[in-house]
Design a protein around this motif. Structure first.
Motif, mmCIF file in Angstrom:
data_model
loop_
_atom_site.group_PDB
_atom_site.id
_atom_site.type_symbol
_atom_site.label_atom_id
_atom_site.label_comp_id
_atom_site.label_asym_id
_atom_site.label_seq_id
_atom_site.Cartn_x
_atom_site.Cartn_y
_atom_site.Cartn_z
ATOM 1 N N MET A 433 0.838 -1.196 0.000
ATOM 2 C CA MET A 433 0.000 0.000 0.000
ATOM 3 C C MET A 433 0.872 1.245 0.000
ATOM 4 N N VAL A 434 0.570 2.172 -0.918
ATOM 5 C CA VAL A 434 1.226 3.475 -0.959
ATOM 6 C C VAL A 434 0.125 4.518 -0.786
ATOM 7 N N ASP A 435 0.155 5.239 0.324
ATOM 8 C CA ASP A 435 -0.887 6.212 0.654
ATOM 9 C C ASP A 435 -0.284 7.618 0.569
ATOM 10 N N VAL A 436 -0.836 8.447 -0.323
ATOM 11 C CA VAL A 436 -0.418 9.840 -0.450
ATOM 12 C C VAL A 436 -1.570 10.699 0.064
ATOM 13 N N SER A 437 -1.354 11.407 1.168
ATOM 14 C CA SER A 437 -2.436 12.176 1.784
ATOM 15 C C SER A 437 -1.981 13.603 2.055
ATOM 16 N N ASP A 438 -2.950 14.498 2.186
ATOM 17 C CA ASP A 438 -2.646 15.903 2.464
ATOM 18 C C ASP A 438 -3.638 16.432 3.483
ATOM 19 N N THR A 439 -3.366 17.634 3.975
ATOM 20 C CA THR A 439 -4.266 18.304 4.920
ATOM 21 C C THR A 439 -4.883 19.527 4.269
ATOM 22 N N GLY A 440 -5.156 19.410 2.976
ATOM 23 C CA GLY A 440 -5.657 20.548 2.202
ATOM 24 C C GLY A 440 -7.147 20.731 2.261
ATOM 25 N N LYS A 441 -7.666 21.367 1.220
ATOM 26 C CA LYS A 441 -9.068 21.764 1.217
ATOM 27 C C LYS A 441 -10.020 20.638 0.844
ATOM 28 N N GLY A 442 -9.504 19.500 0.407
ATOM 29 C CA GLY A 442 -10.350 18.351 0.105
ATOM 30 C C GLY A 442 -11.065 18.487 -1.223
ATOM 31 N N ILE A 443 -11.841 17.468 -1.539
ATOM 32 C CA ILE A 443 -12.568 17.404 -2.807
ATOM 33 C C ILE A 443 -14.057 17.350 -2.503
ATOM 34 N N ALA A 444 -14.817 18.161 -3.200
ATOM 35 C CA ALA A 444 -16.266 18.207 -2.979
ATOM 36 C C ALA A 444 -16.904 16.860 -3.309
ATOM 37 N N ASN A 445 -17.935 16.517 -2.570
ATOM 38 C CA ASN A 445 -18.593 15.217 -2.760
ATOM 39 C C ASN A 445 -19.188 15.067 -4.148
ATOM 40 N N GLY A 481 -3.335 -3.629 -9.911
ATOM 41 C CA GLY A 481 -3.532 -3.139 -8.556
ATOM 42 C C GLY A 481 -4.929 -2.589 -8.332
ATOM 43 N N HIS A 482 -5.073 -1.931 -7.209
ATOM 44 C CA HIS A 482 -6.367 -1.397 -6.771
ATOM 45 C C HIS A 482 -6.140 0.026 -6.271
ATOM 46 N N LEU A 483 -7.117 0.888 -6.471
ATOM 47 C CA LEU A 483 -6.962 2.296 -6.097
ATOM 48 C C LEU A 483 -8.203 2.757 -5.348
ATOM 49 N N GLU A 484 -7.979 3.516 -4.281
ATOM 50 C CA GLU A 484 -9.085 4.091 -3.516
ATOM 51 C C GLU A 484 -8.780 5.552 -3.212
ATOM 52 N N ILE A 485 -9.826 6.352 -3.114
ATOM 53 C CA ILE A 485 -9.662 7.768 -2.771
ATOM 54 C C ILE A 485 -10.729 8.145 -1.754
ATOM 55 N N SER A 486 -10.333 8.923 -0.773
ATOM 56 C CA SER A 486 -11.279 9.429 0.218
ATOM 57 C C SER A 486 -10.925 10.885 0.491
ATOM 58 N N SER A 487 -11.929 11.669 0.773
ATOM 59 C CA SER A 487 -11.680 13.094 0.986
ATOM 60 C C SER A 487 -12.750 13.686 1.882
ATOM 61 N N THR A 488 -12.334 14.608 2.720
ATOM 62 C CA THR A 488 -13.246 15.365 3.564
ATOM 63 C C THR A 488 -13.014 16.851 3.306
ATOM 64 N N PRO A 489 -14.023 17.565 2.798
ATOM 65 C CA PRO A 489 -13.840 18.989 2.535
ATOM 66 C C PRO A 489 -13.276 19.724 3.756
ATOM 67 N N SER A 490 -12.290 20.554 3.496
ATOM 68 C CA SER A 490 -11.594 21.389 4.496
ATOM 69 C C SER A 490 -10.665 20.585 5.408
ATOM 70 N N ARG A 491 -10.556 19.268 5.196
ATOM 71 C CA ARG A 491 -9.675 18.467 6.054
ATOM 72 C C ARG A 491 -8.600 17.720 5.279
ATOM 73 N N GLY A 492 -8.850 17.437 4.005
ATOM 74 C CA GLY A 492 -7.802 16.805 3.232
ATOM 75 C C GLY A 492 -8.267 15.621 2.409
ATOM 76 N N THR A 493 -7.308 15.070 1.650
ATOM 77 C CA THR A 493 -7.583 13.979 0.728
ATOM 78 C C THR A 493 -6.526 12.901 0.899
ATOM 79 N N SER A 494 -6.957 11.652 0.703
ATOM 80 C CA SER A 494 -6.026 10.519 0.773
ATOM 81 C C SER A 494 -6.267 9.618 -0.426
ATOM 82 N N VAL A 495 -5.178 9.286 -1.138
ATOM 83 C CA VAL A 495 -5.251 8.370 -2.268
ATOM 84 C C VAL A 495 -4.375 7.169 -1.934
ATOM 85 N N GLN A 496 -4.978 5.976 -1.962
ATOM 86 C CA GLN A 496 -4.222 4.756 -1.654
ATOM 87 C C GLN A 496 -4.038 3.929 -2.925
ATOM 88 N N LEU A 497 -2.783 3.641 -3.223
ATOM 89 C CA LEU A 497 -2.447 2.739 -4.320
ATOM 90 C C LEU A 497 -2.107 1.378 -3.710
#
Length: 640
Positions: A433-445, A481-497
């Motif tokens: 698993m390679v997880d690239v995450s940030d504490t940014g503005k996130g992605i709208a639902n 492989g498999h890819l997943e993405i999760s995001s919370t507006p104003s809290r950040g985004t995480s992409v898992q490879l």
């Protein structure tokens, strides 16, 4: 014609029994009489074929009237039981009637015997029919209940006032409410706004229409679960008249999965269309870029020493390579590029990527790497994996204009089919698993489901192509492989490879490399249908010292080499004339076993799909390429 009549007669007097038989025969019956006198004989008779009627004396020695009646009622509650006696008073007769006897007759006056028998036979038949109807009704209710409780769809019954009257187990599973919690509640409980407000008006309007019916009404609507969440469902409604008035029967089916699969199919078809377009464009475009880059490099060799002209040529070459990069991203997205998977030392790759990123991002962004207890190496194309990490990292930095934390985490994990969900391409097993995450503005639902689409961007097409995440998506899926993405507006985004683990983790040793632009004196067969590309590559190979035989098609190449052997076949993959590059390679391999082969193409889907091409041990170069790589690759193949 006399009617047969089966009679159980409890009587100790044979003469009295005969008198009763005569009376029955005179009344139109043909009695078949079994006479018993004791409790044992009665029990035996009741255990056999049941009679149609019982005619009993009041009191027999050793067998009282109450005892006999009780035995008969235990055996058959509906069996007609008539008491015929000459010694019973009215009080005793009433007592027997209360105990279950149908009638009492005086032996001295048998005129009522035949009418009483006929009456009780009719009554017994009526009771049998009634009991059968009750049994049939209970069985029908049991079957209907079983169907209602086991059907996947939810079945809901509602009265004319919109009140829920029945709620099946299927409905419980769909809506989350227990039946006892919703029965007696208004149907609006299962509807989200604004449909709940509109339903009452609709029902009143419908009920006010004479002869109006909603039979066979069905459409897609939105339902509301107990937890407040909504979901798409197909609702079918029927209508019926009951003793209680109009009733509506609704069948509800949760179509969330169907809608999702439909959307995924539409997305897959869209991706396939883009991929096909990409493949065609890539082949022609990369050929053009190959011509530009090759001729610019040849021109650069001729003007050696003129710094100004060399600067212009280098700028033009760099621009052509950027065009090639865009094409490669398109091919990566459409999963039509050629990958060279290997066991990767993922810890070192992440460390190298962090070093590469540090000068390119703002100092307000902190880069953290979390390396778990890594015991496995992913099987992937090293260059494409690093490009994917850079793309994800740069997207993360764009989401943190005022600073934040970029985290790259790696670790071993195992994914089951449940974890993979609807991903039919990846297989359950061990992954890195390679997880690239940030504490940014996130992605709208409302846009997160579109982020992997090609050309989709929230940053403006003037500065971003919208290919970054689609390239990552295509690379991961082609890798298996498999890819997943999760995001919370104003809290950040995480992409898992999730990349498959390499079975062989031994590090590959690098082969010995010759100096830049190595040449030789071997004989090379160059097959390329584009005249300009063939000419540019032919001039470069001749300049490197090789003897070059050129051909524009497979048949022309076979004809040109029919009288001699060659050291290396260099061929395009997709060519006209009915013979592809792999077809030509097999033909040459049959004529000259062990021949060395190099495929060159701007669109490698045909080669990737051709499994037999890999069996020949061929190498591949994607157009466009620089002369240094071309020369080194040829020399490596010839020296191997």
């Amino acid at each position: 014609m006399s009617r047969p009549l089966s009679v159980l007669m409890i009587e100790d007097s044979a003469d009295d029994a005969e008198l009763l038989a005569i009376e029955l025969r005179q009344g139109g019956f043909e009695p078949q009489i079994r006479r018993v006198e004791t409790a044992e004989q009665l029990t035996e008779a009741l255990a056999g074929t049941p009679p149609e009627v019982v005619i009993a004396d009041y009191n027999l020695p050793g067998l009282g009237a109450a005892q006999a009646l009780e035995a008969v009622r235990r055996s058959n509650p509906d069996l007609p039981y008539l008491v015929v006696s000459g010694v019973v008073n009215a009080e005793q007769a009433v007592e027997l009637m209360r105990a279950g006897a149908q009638d009492f007759l005086d032996k001295n006056d048998l005129a009522r015997l035949v009418p009483a028998v006929e009456r009780e036979l009719d009554e017994a038949e009526r009771k049998r029919q009634l009991r059968k109807a009750e049994r049939d009704l209970r069985e029908s209710e049991r079957r209907n209940r079983a169907v209602l409780e086991n059907i996947v769809d939810g079945v809901i019954t509602m009265d004319a006032d919109g009140i829920i009257r029945a709620f099946s187990q299927g409905a419980v599973a769909i809506f989350g409410h227990q039946a006892e919690d919703v029965i007696g509640q208004p149907i609006e409980l299962l509807m989200p706004e604004p449909f709940d407000r509109r339903h009452g008006d609709f029902l009143k309007e419908h009920m006010g229409k004479s002869g109006a019916s909603v039979a066979n009404f069905g459409r897609e609507v939105v339902g509301r679960r107990k937890d407040g969440s909504t979901f798409p469902m197909h609702l079918g409604v029927g209508e019926t008249e009951t003793a209680e008035g109009r009733m509506f029967i609704g069948t509800a089916r949760d179509i969330s999965d169907l809608k999702r699969m439909s959307e995924e199919l539409a997305q897959a078809q869209k991706m396939e269309a883009v991929g096909r377009l990409t493949g065609g464009v890539a082949h022609d475009f990369n050929n053009l870029l190959m011509i530009i880059i090759s001729n610019l490099e040849l021109l650069g060799d001729e003007i050696n020493g003129n710094d100004d002209l060399e600067s212009l040529i280098e700028a033009a070459t760099s621009a052509a390579e950027r065009g090639a990069d865009v094409t490669q991203r398109l091919l990566t997205f459409s999963r039509r590029q050629s990958l060279m998977p290997e066991a990767i030392a993922i810890r070192e790759l992440v460390e190298d990527t962090v070093k590469l990123l540090r000068p390119a991002i703002e100092e307000t962004v902190e880069i953290r790497s979390i390396v778990g207890d890594i015991v496995s190496a992913p099987l992937a194309d090293r260059g494409h994996l690093q490009n994917a990490l850079v793309n994800l990292a740069m997207n993360a930095c764009d989401a943190m204009p005022d600073g934040g934390t970029l985290t790259i985490e790696i670790g071993d994990t195992r994914l089951t089919q449940v974890d993979l969900g609807d991903d039919s391409e990846a297989k359950p097993g061990e992954f890195v698993m390679v997880d690239v995450s940030d504490t940014g503005k996130g992605i709208a639902n409302d846009v997160i489901d579109r982020v992997f689409e090609p050309f989709f961007t929230t940053k403006g097409m003037a500065t971003h192509s919208g290919l970054g995440l689609s390239m990552v998506y295509g690379f991961v899926r082609q890798t298996g492989g498999h890819l997943e993405i999760s995001s919370t507006p104003s809290r950040g985004t995480s992409v898992q490879l999730y990349l498959p683990v390499a079975e062989n983790m031994e590090k590959q040793t690098a082969k010995r490399r010759r100096p830049a632009l190595p040449g030789g004196e071997e004989t090379l067969m160059l097959v390329e249908d584009d005249h300009a590309v063939r000419g540019a590559l032919g001039r470069l190979l001749t300049k490197l010292g090789y003897a070059v035989i050129e051909a524009a098609s497979g048949p022309a190449a076979i004809e040109a080499c029919k009288d001699g052997a060659i050291d290396l076949l260099i061929t395009d993959v997709v060519m006209p004339g009915g013979m592809s590059g792999p077809d030509l390679a097999r033909e040459f391999a049959d004529r000259q076993p062990g021949i060395k082969i190099l495929y060159i193409s701007g669109y490698a889907e045909r080669l990737v799909a051709d499994k037999s091409a890999a069996d020949l041990g061929a190498r591949f170069l994607g157009k466009p390429f620089r002369k240094e790589l071309f020369a080194k690759t040829i020399r490596e193949i010839l020296d191997d």
